[in-house]
Design a protein around this motif. Structure first.
Motif, PDB file in Angstrom:
ATOM      1  N   ARG A   1       0.856  -1.180   0.000  1.00 35.79           N
ATOM      2  CA  ARG A   1       0.000   0.000   0.000  1.00 35.79           C
ATOM      3  C   ARG A   1       0.895   1.234   0.000  1.00 35.79           C
ATOM      4  O   ARG A   1       2.063   1.154   0.370  1.00 35.79           O
ATOM      5  CB  ARG A   1      -0.907   0.013   1.234  1.00 35.79           C
ATOM      6  CG  ARG A   1      -1.825  -1.204   1.341  1.00 35.79           C
ATOM      7  CD  ARG A   1      -2.746  -1.064   2.558  1.00 35.79           C
ATOM      8  NE  ARG A   1      -3.648  -2.200   2.676  1.00 35.79           N
ATOM      9  CZ  ARG A   1      -3.439  -3.258   3.444  1.00 35.79           C
ATOM     10  NH1 ARG A   1      -2.332  -3.337   4.170  1.00 35.79           N
ATOM     11  NH2 ARG A   1      -4.310  -4.251   3.487  1.00 35.79           N
TER      12      ARG A   1
ATOM     13  N   ARG B   1      -5.029  -4.191  -3.557  1.00 41.31           N
ATOM     14  CA  ARG B   1      -4.813  -3.584  -2.244  1.00 41.31           C
ATOM     15  C   ARG B   1      -5.584  -2.272  -2.124  1.00 41.31           C
ATOM     16  O   ARG B   1      -5.830  -1.576  -3.121  1.00 41.31           O
ATOM     17  CB  ARG B   1      -3.325  -3.302  -1.997  1.00 41.31           C
ATOM     18  CG  ARG B   1      -2.435  -4.496  -2.230  1.00 41.31           C
ATOM     19  CD  ARG B   1      -2.870  -5.694  -1.408  1.00 41.31           C
ATOM     20  NE  ARG B   1      -2.415  -5.641  -0.038  1.00 41.31           N
ATOM     21  CZ  ARG B   1      -2.880  -6.426   0.930  1.00 41.31           C
ATOM     22  NH1 ARG B   1      -3.838  -7.297   0.674  1.00 41.31           N
ATOM     23  NH2 ARG B   1      -2.389  -6.326   2.146  1.00 41.31           N
TER      24      ARG B   1
ATOM     25  N   ASP C   1      -5.374   1.365  -0.480  1.00 43.61           N
ATOM     26  CA  ASP C   1      -4.477   2.318   0.164  1.00 43.61           C
ATOM     27  C   ASP C   1      -5.139   2.939   1.397  1.00 43.61           C
ATOM     28  O   ASP C   1      -6.375   2.952   1.520  1.00 43.61           O
ATOM     29  CB  ASP C   1      -4.096   3.429  -0.819  1.00 43.61           C
ATOM     30  CG  ASP C   1      -3.046   2.992  -1.834  1.00 43.61           C
ATOM     31  OD1 ASP C   1      -2.220   2.125  -1.494  1.00 43.61           O
ATOM     32  OD2 ASP C   1      -3.057   3.512  -2.965  1.00 43.61           O
TER      33      ASP C   1
END
Length: 390
Positions: A144, A172, A174
């Motif tokens: 991230r 992913r 963030d």
């Protein structure tokens, strides 16, 4: 072009020959794409609205109203019912529009944007087209964006920071909440690229999944990209750009004196209304309940692949957060493994950060396809000497 045209039947025969060379989503063997089979209703509606042109919306008032209602539904889904935006071709155009709006509103002489190293390549296109300097923030150990790296890159020329909700390579999310706080402090436009995650994260959260906030509920978020032609089951191309309010659209509008509306803020002029109509149809048909069920189903298939890989001693890059699984063979490099899987009829992709086989568990992939894939992966594990990476 030939002087004399071909009979319709011959044209269709030739087209069928070309189409036979294409892979199909329904085969379950397209494993690396974030697109999927569109809903049958959406396909039907798309064809019905092929002649509508939202580039001249005064001629197609009903279709324009459908677009406005889609923006309202997506805004409501993403915590801002009063959001402004458009249905466009996809994430690339949406990200370009977001960066254009941010640049125009900031007015910096030498504009810069900060994106994670995991950001989609469309931001490189946007930087090139718009004359913006692209600055890449580092990733943390979970792939991230690293917040300290973002802070170090901020300058007086920064016009936008980008966070991703569902990265293209690993899925992913963030830390958008923290990015929101940073951008509020600095007075910087925060754009969230949720092209992939925007149509699954909200529904997973509704089922109780502990996933982070990423949308307009966070006051620092200025714009969001979301693609209905991914997990929304709309036909290709159906993308969306949402802004917190209409001022962002005003900042990039130009005069269009010979059209039925005298201002236009989109990148393209002529713009099909078929995508808006089809997206409206599938969202009204599915409802939140239908999308929640879809999200749970794809995550169930994701878990089956994840568990099967672990049982076979393949190496997961990260625990799946959304419906993307990235993994490696203990002794075969990812590109070589991708080639071997292709020989077996599977279309996978290879991520770059880090290099790994990447499988996106879209709705066209069922558990029966995953069982077949795991059998082939078991064979590759059994037949390959350990210890040397290709």
């Amino acid at each position: 072009m030939d002087e004399k045209g071909l009979p319709e039947e011959k044209v269709l025969e030739l087209l069928a020959e070309f189409q036979s060379r294409d892979m199909t989503y329904t085969s379950g063997r397209i494993l690396g794409s974030m697109c999927t089979s569109s809903h049958p209703l959406a396909r039907r509606v798309y064809c019905d609205f092929l002649e509508s042109n939202l580039g001249d919306p005064g001629l197609f008032r009903g279709t324009r109203e459908l677009e406005s209602m889609v923006i309202g539904m997506l805004g409501d889904l993403l915590s801002e019912p009063a959001a402004a935006g458009h249905i466009i071709t996809g994430g690339t155009e949406a990200n370009l529009m977001a960066m254009r709006a941010a640049r125009n509103m900031a007015g910096a002489e030498k504009p810069e944007i900060i994106v994670p190293k995991s950001a989609h390549f469309s931001f490189r296109k946007a930087a090139d087209i718009l004359g913006i300097r692209l600055r890449e923030a580092e990733l943390d150990h979970e792939y991230r964006v690293d917040l300290e790296s973002v802070r170090k890159l901020i300058s007086g020329n920064t016009v936008a920071v980008v966070g991703v909700a569902g990265t293209t390579e690993l899925g992913r999310i963030d830390p958008v909440e923290e990015l929101s706080e940073i951008c509020l402090e600095e007075g910087i436009h925060l754009h969230v690229d949720a092209a992939f995650g925007g149509f699954i994260i909200p529904f997973l959260r509704e089922t109780g999944a502990e996933l982070p906030e990423f949308d307009f509920k966070l006051q620092g978020v200025s714009s969001i990209t979301v693609d209905p032609h991914k997990m929304g089951l709309a036909p290709i191309p159906s993308g969306c750009i949402l802004f917190r309010d209409a001022s962002y659209l005003d900042a990039m509008s130009i005069e269009t004196p010979y059209l039925t509306e005298k201002q236009q803020s989109t990148i393209v002029g002529t713009r099909t209304g078929a995508s808006a109509a089809a997206t409206w149809a599938v969202m009204k048909h599915m409802g939140r309940e239908g999308y929640r069920e879809l999200a749970l189903r794809v995550m169930g298939v994701t878990r089956r692949l994840r568990d099967g890989l672990v049982e076979l001693d393949y190496q997961l890059v990260v625990e799946p957060e959304l419906n993307i699984v990235a993994f490696n063979h203990p002794s075969i490099g990812p590109h070589e493994l991708a080639s071997r899987l292709e020989e077996l009829g599977w279309a996978v992709s290879v991520s770059s950060c880090p290099p790994a086989i990447r499988v996106v568990l879209m709705p066209h992939i069922g558990e029966e396809h995953i069982e077949m894939l795991l059998r082939d992966l078991e064979g590759l594990m059994r037949d390959t000497p350990q210890g040397v990476r290709g």
